[in-house]
Motif scaffolding. Structure first.
Motif, short mmCIF file in Angstrom:
data_model
loop_
_atom_site.label_atom_id
_atom_site.label_comp_id
_atom_site.label_asym_id
_atom_site.label_seq_id
_atom_site.Cartn_x
_atom_site.Cartn_y
_atom_site.Cartn_z
N LEU A 2 -7.34 17.85 1.56
CA LEU A 2 -6.56 16.86 2.50
C LEU A 2 -5.56 16.06 1.51
O LEU A 2 -5.94 15.77 0.36
CB LEU A 2 -7.32 15.83 2.92
CG LEU A 2 -8.58 16.38 4.15
CD1 LEU A 2 -9.51 15.35 4.36
CD2 LEU A 2 -7.73 16.83 5.19
N PRO A 3 -4.29 15.84 1.89
CA PRO A 3 -3.44 14.98 1.19
C PRO A 3 -4.01 13.67 1.04
O PRO A 3 -4.68 12.97 1.95
CB PRO A 3 -2.21 15.24 2.12
CG PRO A 3 -2.66 15.43 3.38
CD PRO A 3 -3.84 16.18 3.46
N THR A 4 -3.34 13.14 0.07
CA THR A 4 -3.64 11.56 -0.05
C THR A 4 -2.59 10.74 0.84
O THR A 4 -1.36 10.96 0.55
CB THR A 4 -3.53 11.34 -1.74
OG1 THR A 4 -4.56 12.14 -2.57
CG2 THR A 4 -3.94 9.80 -1.86
N PRO A 5 -3.21 9.86 1.34
CA PRO A 5 -2.14 9.09 2.33
C PRO A 5 -1.08 8.29 1.05
O PRO A 5 -1.71 7.72 -0.02
CB PRO A 5 -3.27 7.99 3.08
CG PRO A 5 -4.47 8.87 3.07
CD PRO A 5 -4.60 9.58 1.63
N LYS A 6 0.08 7.94 1.87
CA LYS A 6 1.05 7.41 0.85
C LYS A 6 1.53 5.91 1.55
O LYS A 6 2.00 5.14 0.93
CB LYS A 6 2.20 8.21 0.83
CG LYS A 6 1.84 9.40 0.10
CD LYS A 6 2.94 10.28 -0.20
CE LYS A 6 3.13 11.51 -0.84
NZ LYS A 6 1.50 11.81 -1.52
N LYS A 7 0.82 5.62 2.72
CA LYS A 7 1.43 4.38 3.23
C LYS A 7 -0.09 3.63 4.23
O LYS A 7 -0.80 4.38 4.39
CB LYS A 7 2.25 4.54 4.48
CG LYS A 7 3.60 5.26 4.03
CD LYS A 7 4.73 5.58 5.25
CE LYS A 7 6.01 6.11 4.70
NZ LYS A 7 6.81 6.38 5.79
N ALA A 49 -0.12 4.16 -2.67
CA ALA A 49 -0.05 3.80 -1.07
C ALA A 49 0.75 2.31 -1.14
O ALA A 49 0.75 1.53 -1.68
CB ALA A 49 -1.33 3.58 -0.40
N SER A 61 -2.65 11.57 16.54
CA SER A 61 -2.90 12.25 15.12
C SER A 61 -4.09 11.71 14.78
O SER A 61 -4.76 10.66 15.36
CB SER A 61 -1.97 11.88 14.31
OG SER A 61 -1.44 10.39 14.35
N LEU A 150 -4.32 4.27 7.17
CA LEU A 150 -3.64 5.19 6.28
C LEU A 150 -2.82 6.12 6.90
O LEU A 150 -2.99 6.60 8.02
CB LEU A 150 -4.58 5.48 5.14
CG LEU A 150 -5.45 4.57 4.57
CD1 LEU A 150 -6.40 5.05 3.64
CD2 LEU A 150 -4.87 3.49 3.89
N TRP A 151 -1.88 6.51 6.24
CA TRP A 151 -1.02 7.64 6.68
C TRP A 151 -0.09 8.48 5.54
O TRP A 151 -0.27 7.83 4.28
CB TRP A 151 0.01 7.10 7.90
CG TRP A 151 0.63 8.26 8.43
CD1 TRP A 151 2.08 8.41 8.63
CD2 TRP A 151 0.12 9.45 9.19
NE1 TRP A 151 2.37 9.78 9.39
CE2 TRP A 151 1.18 10.08 9.81
CE3 TRP A 151 -0.98 9.44 9.36
CZ2 TRP A 151 0.82 11.04 10.75
CZ3 TRP A 151 -1.39 10.41 10.41
CH2 TRP A 151 -0.55 11.21 11.06
N TYR A 152 0.27 9.50 5.86
CA TYR A 152 0.92 10.35 4.88
C TYR A 152 2.45 10.25 4.51
O TYR A 152 3.36 10.07 5.29
CB TYR A 152 0.60 11.81 5.17
CG TYR A 152 -0.75 11.93 5.50
CD1 TYR A 152 -1.64 11.93 4.46
CD2 TYR A 152 -1.21 11.57 6.96
CE1 TYR A 152 -3.16 12.08 4.69
CE2 TYR A 152 -2.66 11.78 7.03
CZ TYR A 152 -3.49 12.06 5.83
OH TYR A 152 -4.94 11.91 6.16
#
Length: 152
Positions: A2-7, A49, A61, A150-152
């Motif tokens: 899974l990607p790491t959230p950035k926001k 983040a 989502s 959290l979001w990407y």
């Protein structure tokens, strides 16, 4: 993987509903995250983040979310939910959540204490905190909800 959230965004809201689940749903709607699927996570904010309070989450989502919530059907009962993030100077953050039959100030104090403990336990200096909380006096069926989404 899974990607790491950035926001991320921090929210807190309270609402009434005709049922426990609709009270919870109405609190999510009031918090601005009612049209997504919350995936409950534990309490680490990724190092890179960035906070974005205007973050728009695509409907339907899967949204990694650390949250505290309480639903109560006892009219006149005061309930509260709080969430907080502790920030270090150069590494990950820690998120803590709380909910209970209390007021907003007590919920905020519990979060502040938990964040202090979390950083002491990790041996990392706590540089700053950000806490959001809400309290609600139940009319029929009420919910208090606080989260870090959290979001990407």
């Amino acid at each position: 993987m899974l990607p790491t959230p950035k926001k991320f965004k921090i929210v807190a809201a309270a609402a009434e509903g005709s049922h426990k689940l609709t009270a919870f749903d109405n609190a999510l709607l009031d918090a601005g995250i009612g049209n997504v699927n919350l995936v409950r996570i534990s309490s680490i904010l990724p190092p890179s983040a960035q906070q974005d309070q205007d973050l728009e989450l695509p409907p339907g989502s899967l949204v990694p979310t650390a949250y505290g919530s309480i639903v109560c059907e006892e009219p006149g009962t005061k309930i509260a939910a709080a969430v907080g993030i502790g920030f270090s100077s150069d590494t990950f953050g820690v998120i803590m959540e709380y909910s209970g039959q209390c007021g907003k100030a007590e919920a905020e104090a519990k979060i502040a204490s938990m964040l202090k403990d979390a950083f002491e336990n990790r041996g990392i200096p706590l540089v700053k905190t950000e806490i959001r909380a809400v309290e609600h006096t139940v009319e029929q069926t009420g919910c208090a909800f606080a989260a870090v989404a959290l979001w990407y």
